[in-house]
Design a protein around this motif. Structure first.
Motif, PDB file in Angstrom:
ATOM      1  N   LEU A  63       0.927  -1.318  -0.028  1.00  0.00           N
ATOM      2  CA  LEU A  63      -0.065   0.065  -0.007  1.00  0.00           C
ATOM      3  C   LEU A  63       0.882   1.200   0.042  1.00  0.00           C
ATOM      4  N   ASP A  64       0.799   2.063  -1.124  1.00  0.00           N
ATOM      5  CA  ASP A  64       1.501   3.232  -0.994  1.00  0.00           C
ATOM      6  C   ASP A  64       0.906   4.312  -0.236  1.00  0.00           C
ATOM      7  N   ILE A  65       1.572   4.847   0.398  1.00  0.00           N
ATOM      8  CA  ILE A  65       1.078   6.049   1.474  1.00  0.00           C
ATOM      9  C   ILE A  65       0.439   7.165   0.487  1.00  0.00           C
ATOM     10  N   HIS A  66       1.010   7.410  -0.595  1.00  0.00           N
ATOM     11  CA  HIS A  66       0.546   8.755  -1.326  1.00  0.00           C
ATOM     12  C   HIS A  66      -0.399   8.082  -2.473  1.00  0.00           C
ATOM     13  N   ILE A  67      -1.672   8.253  -2.450  1.00  0.00           N
ATOM     14  CA  ILE A  67      -2.410   7.775  -3.449  1.00  0.00           C
ATOM     15  C   ILE A  67      -3.713   8.607  -3.411  1.00  0.00           C
ATOM     16  N   PRO A  68      -4.361   8.814  -4.534  1.00  0.00           N
ATOM     17  CA  PRO A  68      -5.565   9.656  -4.773  1.00  0.00           C
ATOM     18  C   PRO A  68      -6.624   9.020  -3.973  1.00  0.00           C
ATOM     19  N   GLY A  69      -7.436   9.901  -3.572  1.00  0.00           N
ATOM     20  CA  GLY A  69      -8.623   9.601  -2.720  1.00  0.00           C
ATOM     21  C   GLY A  69      -8.405   9.573  -1.259  1.00  0.00           C
ATOM     22  N   LYS A  70      -8.181   8.331  -0.596  1.00  0.00           N
ATOM     23  CA  LYS A  70      -7.874   8.456   0.841  1.00  0.00           C
ATOM     24  C   LYS A  70      -6.247   8.137   0.707  1.00  0.00           C
ATOM     25  N   SER A  71      -5.649   8.704   1.827  1.00  0.00           N
ATOM     26  CA  SER A  71      -4.243   8.248   1.997  1.00  0.00           C
ATOM     27  C   SER A  71      -4.139   6.924   2.460  1.00  0.00           C
ATOM     28  N   GLY A  72      -2.745   6.385   2.010  1.00  0.00           N
ATOM     29  CA  GLY A  72      -2.617   5.112   2.349  1.00  0.00           C
ATOM     30  C   GLY A  72      -2.600   4.704   3.990  1.00  0.00           C
ATOM     31  N   LEU A  73      -2.300   5.768   4.669  1.00  0.00           N
ATOM     32  CA  LEU A  73      -2.242   5.701   6.203  1.00  0.00           C
ATOM     33  C   LEU A  73      -3.590   5.527   6.652  1.00  0.00           C
ATOM     34  N   ASP A  74      -4.596   6.522   6.206  1.00  0.00           N
ATOM     35  CA  ASP A  74      -5.959   6.605   6.520  1.00  0.00           C
ATOM     36  C   ASP A  74      -6.381   4.987   6.213  1.00  0.00           C
ATOM     37  N   ILE A  75      -6.084   4.587   4.845  1.00  0.00           N
ATOM     38  CA  ILE A  75      -6.734   3.314   4.671  1.00  0.00           C
ATOM     39  C   ILE A  75      -6.052   1.870   5.427  1.00  0.00           C
ATOM     40  N   LEU A  76      -4.741   2.356   6.129  1.00  0.00           N
ATOM     41  CA  LEU A  76      -4.317   1.374   6.882  1.00  0.00           C
ATOM     42  C   LEU A  76      -4.859   1.425   8.242  1.00  0.00           C
ATOM     43  N   LYS A  77      -5.102   2.477   8.912  1.00  0.00           N
ATOM     44  CA  LYS A  77      -5.784   2.830  10.037  1.00  0.00           C
ATOM     45  C   LYS A  77      -7.344   2.041   9.980  1.00  0.00           C
ATOM     46  N   GLU A  78      -8.145   1.976   8.935  1.00  0.00           N
ATOM     47  CA  GLU A  78      -9.331   1.678   8.839  1.00  0.00           C
ATOM     48  C   GLU A  78      -9.038  -0.019   9.017  1.00  0.00           C
ATOM     49  N   LEU A  79      -8.254  -0.353   8.074  1.00  0.00           N
ATOM     50  CA  LEU A  79      -8.005  -1.988   8.005  1.00  0.00           C
ATOM     51  C   LEU A  79      -7.763  -2.463   9.647  1.00  0.00           C
ATOM     52  N   SER A  80      -6.954  -1.790  10.053  1.00  0.00           N
ATOM     53  CA  SER A  80      -6.516  -2.253  11.482  1.00  0.00           C
ATOM     54  C   SER A  80      -7.664  -2.138  12.519  1.00  0.00           C
ATOM     55  N   ALA A  81      -8.518  -0.959  12.259  1.00  0.00           N
ATOM     56  CA  ALA A  81      -9.686  -1.097  13.138  1.00  0.00           C
ATOM     57  C   ALA A  81     -10.616  -2.080  12.744  1.00  0.00           C
ATOM     58  N   ARG A  82     -10.584  -2.698  11.747  1.00  0.00           N
ATOM     59  CA  ARG A  82     -11.693  -3.738  11.089  1.00  0.00           C
ATOM     60  C   ARG A  82     -10.885  -5.075  11.593  1.00  0.00           C
ATOM     61  N   ASN A  83      -9.567  -4.929  12.157  1.00  0.00           N
ATOM     62  CA  ASN A  83      -8.991  -6.330  12.344  1.00  0.00           C
ATOM     63  C   ASN A  83      -8.726  -6.924  11.104  1.00  0.00           C
ATOM     64  N   HIS A  84      -8.611  -6.369   9.888  1.00  0.00           N
ATOM     65  CA  HIS A  84      -8.238  -7.150   8.559  1.00  0.00           C
ATOM     66  C   HIS A  84      -7.115  -7.922   8.736  1.00  0.00           C
ATOM     67  N   PRO A  85      -7.317  -9.240   8.193  1.00  0.00           N
ATOM     68  CA  PRO A  85      -6.218 -10.283   8.614  1.00  0.00           C
ATOM     69  C   PRO A  85      -4.952 -10.063   7.738  1.00  0.00           C
ATOM     70  N   ALA A  86      -4.900  -9.415   6.374  1.00  0.00           N
ATOM     71  CA  ALA A  86      -3.911  -9.649   5.571  1.00  0.00           C
ATOM     72  C   ALA A  86      -2.741  -8.568   5.997  1.00  0.00           C
ATOM     73  N   PRO A  87      -1.507  -9.118   5.982  1.00  0.00           N
ATOM     74  CA  PRO A  87      -0.228  -8.337   6.415  1.00  0.00           C
ATOM     75  C   PRO A  87      -0.048  -6.948   5.465  1.00  0.00           C
ATOM     76  N   VAL A  88       0.109  -5.672   5.993  1.00  0.00           N
ATOM     77  CA  VAL A  88       0.208  -4.722   4.861  1.00  0.00           C
ATOM     78  C   VAL A  88       1.601  -4.175   5.270  1.00  0.00           C
ATOM     79  N   ILE A  89       2.251  -3.707   3.698  1.00  0.00           N
ATOM     80  CA  ILE A  89       3.493  -3.413   3.678  1.00  0.00           C
ATOM     81  C   ILE A  89       3.283  -2.033   3.008  1.00  0.00           C
ATOM     82  N   ILE A  90       3.551  -0.776   3.671  1.00  0.00           N
ATOM     83  CA  ILE A  90       3.704   0.331   3.310  1.00  0.00           C
ATOM     84  C   ILE A  90       4.639   0.799   2.459  1.00  0.00           C
ATOM     85  N   ILE A  91       4.574   1.458   1.286  1.00  0.00           N
ATOM     86  CA  ILE A  91       5.529   1.876   0.262  1.00  0.00           C
ATOM     87  C   ILE A  91       5.269   3.295   0.253  1.00  0.00           C
ATOM     88  N   SER A  92       6.518   3.805   0.109  1.00  0.00           N
ATOM     89  CA  SER A  92       6.437   5.442   0.009  1.00  0.00           C
ATOM     90  C   SER A  92       8.032   5.893  -0.787  1.00  0.00           C
TER      91      SER A  92
END
Length: 158
Positions: A63-92
């Motif tokens: 997941l790139d941190i700087h993407i159109p729409g929502k930022s990658g960091l905001d999306i990461l926080k949503e995934l974490s709040a929902r306990n999404h099981p897939a590991p996430v690697i941030i790229i920037s």
């Protein structure tokens, strides 16, 4: 070439989602990972990724941190709040230490700065999926132990 939208309703085992607004990066990562036998779905922006992740469960997310729409960091926080099981690697391409720390605290398993080597990306993805698999097995083992202990207590009282 990476798919720009995902058409199936469930991700295949080993499928990796690549979220980056740069088509060249998406295609490069798709090529590198598909050579290792992974299916790759590519997304150019936050909204298309968020729509897909509601119905699919990939093995790993880049997941790139700087993407159109929502930022990658905001999306990461949503995934974490929902306990999404897939590991996430941030790229920037514009990361710094504070951003990397924030990403890890928000649930990312790893943080990669562009430019990165293909071998490094593949190794990190495989390490992330391996660590996730061990975590799931360990969690499953612990749940079984708790179940058997509770059953032993219940049976011992009868």
């Amino acid at each position: 070439m990476a798919e720009d939208t995902a058409s199936s309703t469930s991700a295949l085992p080993g499928e990796i989602f690549v979220v980056d607004d740069d088509a060249a990066i998406r295609d490069l990562l798709a090529m590198l990972l598909s050579r290792r036998g992974y299916k790759v779905a590519g997304f150019a922006d936050g909204p298309s990724f968020v729509a897909a992740i509601r119905t699919q469960s990939p093995a790993c997310i880049l997941l790139d941190i700087h993407i159109p729409g929502k930022s990658g960091l905001d999306i990461l926080k949503e995934l974490s709040a929902r306990n999404h099981p897939a590991p996430v690697i941030i790229i920037s391409g514009k990361g710094d230490i504070a951003m990397a720390v924030d990403a890890i605290k928000s649930g990312a398993l790893d943080f990669l700065e562009k430019p990165f080597s293909g071998a490094d990306v593949v190794a990190r993805v495989e390490e992330a999926m391996s660590a996730d698999a061990k975590r799931r097995v360990s969690g499953s083992f612990e749940q079984k132990q708790q179940f058997y202990r509770s059953e032993e207590r219940r049976v011992g009282k009868e």
